[in-house]
Design a protein around this motif. Structure first.
Motif, mmCIF file in Angstrom:
data_model
loop_
_atom_site.group_PDB
_atom_site.id
_atom_site.type_symbol
_atom_site.label_atom_id
_atom_site.label_comp_id
_atom_site.label_asym_id
_atom_site.label_seq_id
_atom_site.Cartn_x
_atom_site.Cartn_y
_atom_site.Cartn_z
ATOM 1 N N ALA A 109 3.482 31.871 82.218
ATOM 2 C CA ALA A 109 4.279 31.146 83.196
ATOM 3 C C ALA A 109 5.549 31.977 83.412
ATOM 4 C CB ALA A 109 4.586 29.745 82.691
ATOM 5 N N ALA A 110 6.701 31.314 83.593
ATOM 6 C CA ALA A 110 7.944 32.081 83.676
ATOM 7 C C ALA A 110 8.160 32.842 82.370
ATOM 8 C CB ALA A 110 9.124 31.152 83.957
ATOM 9 N N GLU A 111 7.731 32.227 81.262
ATOM 10 C CA GLU A 111 7.729 32.890 79.949
ATOM 11 C C GLU A 111 6.285 33.007 79.489
ATOM 12 O OE1 GLU A 111 8.617 35.101 77.324
ATOM 13 O OE2 GLU A 111 10.441 34.286 78.206
ATOM 14 N N GLY A 158 4.441 25.494 75.632
ATOM 15 C CA GLY A 158 4.005 25.794 76.987
ATOM 16 C C GLY A 158 4.862 25.186 78.074
ATOM 17 N N VAL A 159 5.298 23.955 77.902
ATOM 18 C CA VAL A 159 6.133 23.314 78.917
ATOM 19 C C VAL A 159 7.503 23.982 78.985
ATOM 20 C CG1 VAL A 159 7.328 21.171 79.530
ATOM 21 C CG2 VAL A 159 4.901 21.122 78.912
ATOM 22 N N LEU A 160 8.055 24.348 77.841
ATOM 23 C CA LEU A 160 9.330 25.079 77.848
ATOM 24 C C LEU A 160 9.191 26.427 78.555
ATOM 25 C CD1 LEU A 160 10.756 24.400 74.267
ATOM 26 C CD2 LEU A 160 11.625 23.526 76.434
ATOM 27 N N ALA A 161 7.982 26.987 78.532
ATOM 28 C CA ALA A 161 7.758 28.294 79.155
ATOM 29 C C ALA A 161 7.570 28.216 80.668
ATOM 30 C CB ALA A 161 6.523 28.949 78.527
ATOM 31 N N LEU A 162 7.279 27.025 81.203
ATOM 32 C CA LEU A 162 6.925 26.923 82.616
ATOM 33 C C LEU A 162 8.033 27.384 83.551
ATOM 34 C CD1 LEU A 162 5.001 23.509 82.730
ATOM 35 C CD2 LEU A 162 4.041 25.797 82.989
ATOM 36 N N GLU A 163 9.258 26.982 83.279
ATOM 37 C CA GLU A 163 10.363 27.259 84.204
ATOM 38 C C GLU A 163 11.430 28.185 83.617
ATOM 39 O OE1 GLU A 163 10.336 26.004 87.224
ATOM 40 O OE2 GLU A 163 8.649 24.620 87.001
ATOM 41 N N ASN A 164 11.310 28.524 82.340
ATOM 42 C CA ASN A 164 12.400 29.233 81.660
ATOM 43 C C ASN A 164 11.949 30.611 81.204
ATOM 44 O OD1 ASN A 164 14.241 26.777 81.543
ATOM 45 N ND2 ASN A 164 12.438 26.020 80.480
ATOM 46 N N SER A 165 12.556 31.640 81.768
ATOM 47 C CA SER A 165 12.189 33.018 81.436
ATOM 48 C C SER A 165 13.175 33.592 80.419
ATOM 49 C CB SER A 165 12.187 33.877 82.700
ATOM 50 O OG SER A 165 11.899 35.214 82.388
ATOM 51 N N LYS A 268 20.661 27.134 82.664
ATOM 52 C CA LYS A 268 20.251 25.910 82.005
ATOM 53 C C LYS A 268 18.757 25.949 81.699
ATOM 54 C CE LYS A 268 24.262 23.945 82.192
ATOM 55 N NZ LYS A 268 25.044 23.754 80.932
ATOM 56 N N ILE A 269 18.367 25.423 80.559
ATOM 57 C CA ILE A 269 16.945 25.284 80.251
ATOM 58 C C ILE A 269 16.411 24.098 81.039
ATOM 59 C CG2 ILE A 269 15.260 24.768 78.450
ATOM 60 C CD1 ILE A 269 16.971 26.297 76.509
ATOM 61 N N GLU A 393 0.019 33.808 93.075
ATOM 62 C CA GLU A 393 -0.968 32.893 92.507
ATOM 63 C C GLU A 393 -0.898 32.824 90.983
ATOM 64 O OE1 GLU A 393 -4.789 33.851 94.165
ATOM 65 O OE2 GLU A 393 -4.166 33.268 96.193
ATOM 66 N N TYR A 394 -0.283 33.793 90.373
ATOM 67 C CA TYR A 394 -0.024 33.774 88.935
ATOM 68 C C TYR A 394 0.852 32.586 88.559
ATOM 69 C CZ TYR A 394 2.251 35.606 84.608
ATOM 70 O OH TYR A 394 2.768 35.787 83.357
ATOM 71 N N LEU A 395 1.766 32.206 89.458
ATOM 72 C CA LEU A 395 2.728 31.145 89.169
ATOM 73 C C LEU A 395 2.343 29.790 89.777
ATOM 74 C CD1 LEU A 395 6.041 33.160 89.686
ATOM 75 C CD2 LEU A 395 5.067 32.391 87.509
#
Length: 482
Positions: A109-111, A158-165, A268-269, A393-395
């Protein structure tokens, strides 16, 4: 130093994210049959990867007690070995084994990251708790209990990785392993909501490892034990919280001193979706190749071209690889590759091997194979390009593709077809194709370390979901140990 002004000493409310994670771990009921079945396969696959790693001395030299003799009779049984260790060291051993070959599951994801790394903590704590409970005349955990904690650890990471790089500011994704392992280990050990929340705050206070050991010019073997270190640290912090160690309410948001200001450069996370079982249901399995996941479909493409090019390698003018922006940023490497850790994070190397040999195994990253001059000759002819569709499409939530394409151009002006694959065999969209291959991978892995009798029992145990879920965890631990 900048004038920080007068600080308000009054204790603040806990950051919302800390509360949300703690409530999820302590209160959430998992009702997804798909999540549990996927977690079962994840458990099998992760242990199989760990057993395969025991064939590599670079891994096994790090295993065992901290110092010789620091074992105890009732300790955590480390799979594939005769070690019996206290839980924190057991977590390091198991976490290191399962990550060593870069062959366990992946989340992109973003991470990025590998949520099954958390099995180091979960397996060790489950074994410890179960054996202690049985000695005290109580019931131990079942496999389903362990799968529940795997689902939750996957979800947190996984959820923490979705939007936070975190990688975009130079930090390593094992931070998320430490956070997830801390949260679930604390609850497994009997932690209350407040104790779990305190423990999670301690995990953020620890800061984060730098990613420099994953990238040139410093790529090295620490990337293979960093997750083991993180999951062991999670057990350590959970135990501290259970002894009454206080939490730090605004560890994320505190001005100047908090995680977001110090480590995220003020970002912000962000968490936009509720914690549930989404990550486990959509996890990516590395089934066919021990390779960094952004290159999995590139390796599949190269294998499709092997028969055409194997006798024409000297006639190649150039090889064009199209990939996603993330793959381009992480694994596009030119120049000398220093060690196996360097090679399994180089898309050019991972494409060259199957073009030449028609396969890609962990052994192909070792010095003996890397000495083949044809590998570097092919690498020098490769051009890596970013395809904007692949990046987009990766994201996308309904796709999460990891596409690559390869086309070979020959000196006589001819060229191969452009081979393009959007989804690797371990993707949710290819589950029906992938699961039989995953089971075969697992069966081959356990046969490398365990007796035929144990292998037969293990295969029968995992063949039926309901009976597997009810199996006492100590029975599974005994089966996997020597």
């Amino acid at each position: 130093m900048e004038n920080m002004g007068i600080l308000e000493a009054k204790r603040a409310e806990f950051d919302r994210l800390l509360t949300d994670i703690a409530k999820y771990v302590v209160e959430e009921k998992i009702n997804s049959d798909l999540a549990y079945e996927t977690a079962k396969y994840c458990f099998m696959d992760t242990l199989g990867c760990g057993l395969l790693a025991l064939g590599f001395p670079q891994c096994t030299k790090l295993l065992g007690p901290v110092v010789d003799g620091a074992e105890f009779a009732q300790g955590v049984k480390v799979p594939g070995t005769s070690y019996k260790l206290e839980p924190e060291r057991g977590a390091f051993n198991i976490g290191t084994m399962v990550r060593w070959l870069d062959f366990n599951d992946t989340w992109l994801a973003a991470e990025w990251g590998h949520p099954s790394d958390n099995l180091g903590a979960i397996y060790a704590v489950a074994d410890y708790i179960s054996r202690k409970n049985i000695r005290d005349g109580k019931s131990g955990l079942t496999l389903k209990d362990v799968l529940t904690y795997m689902i939750k650890a996957h979800e947190i990471q996984g959820v923490l990785a979705l939007e936070n790089s975190f990688n975009s500011v130079g930090l390593d994704h094992v931070l998320l392993v430490r956070i997830a392992s801390t949260a679930v280990a604390c609850h497994m050990l009997g932690g209350t909501f407040e104790e779990v929340r305190n423990a999670i705050s301690l995990a953020f206070v620890d800061g984060c490892s730098l990613r420099t050991y994953r990238h040139a010019p410093n790529t090295g073997s620490r990337k293979s034990w960093a997750a083991g270190d993180a999951t062991a640290r999670g057990v350590n912090l959970a135990l501290k919280a259970l002894k009454g160690e206080m939490g730090y309410p605004t560890v994320l948001s505190a001005k100047f001193w908090g995680f977001e200001d110090v480590n995220m450069k003020g970002k912000k996370i962000v968490v936009k979706q509720k914690f549930g079982s989404y990550v486990m249901e959509n996890i990516l399995f590395k089934i066919s190749f021990p390779a960094e996941f952004h290159a999995q479909t590139a390796v599949e493409c190269a294998l499709k071209l092997h028969k055409e090019v194997k006798d024409r390698l000297n006639y190649i003018e150039k090889i064009v690889i199209a990939t996603q922006e993330s793959g381009h940023r992480i694994i596009n490497k030119v120049g000398e590759l220093a060690n196996p850790a360097d090679r399994d994070h180089c898309i050019q190397y991972m494409v060259a091997i199957p073009l030449i040999y028609g396969e890609l195994k962990a052994e192909h990253y070792e010095d003996s194979i890397a000495a083949n001059p044809i590998i570097d000759e092919l690498r020098e002819k490769m051009i890596v390009e970013v395809d904007n569709r692949y990046t987009k499409e990766y994201l996308e939530e309904d796709k999460r593709s990891i596409a690559n394409a390869i086309q070979i151009f020959y000196k006589d002006g001819s060229k191969s077809q452009k081979v393009e694959i959007d989804y690797p065999v371990g993707h949710k969209r290819r589950r029906s194709e992938g699961i039989p291959l995953l089971i075969n991978k697992f069966n081959n892995a356990i046969a490398t370390r365990l007796s035929p009798k144990k292998c037969k029992t293990i295969k029968e145990l995992f063949a039926n979901n309901e009976s597997a879920y009810k199996t006492p965890f100590v029975e599974i631990s005994d089966l996997f140990s020597l």
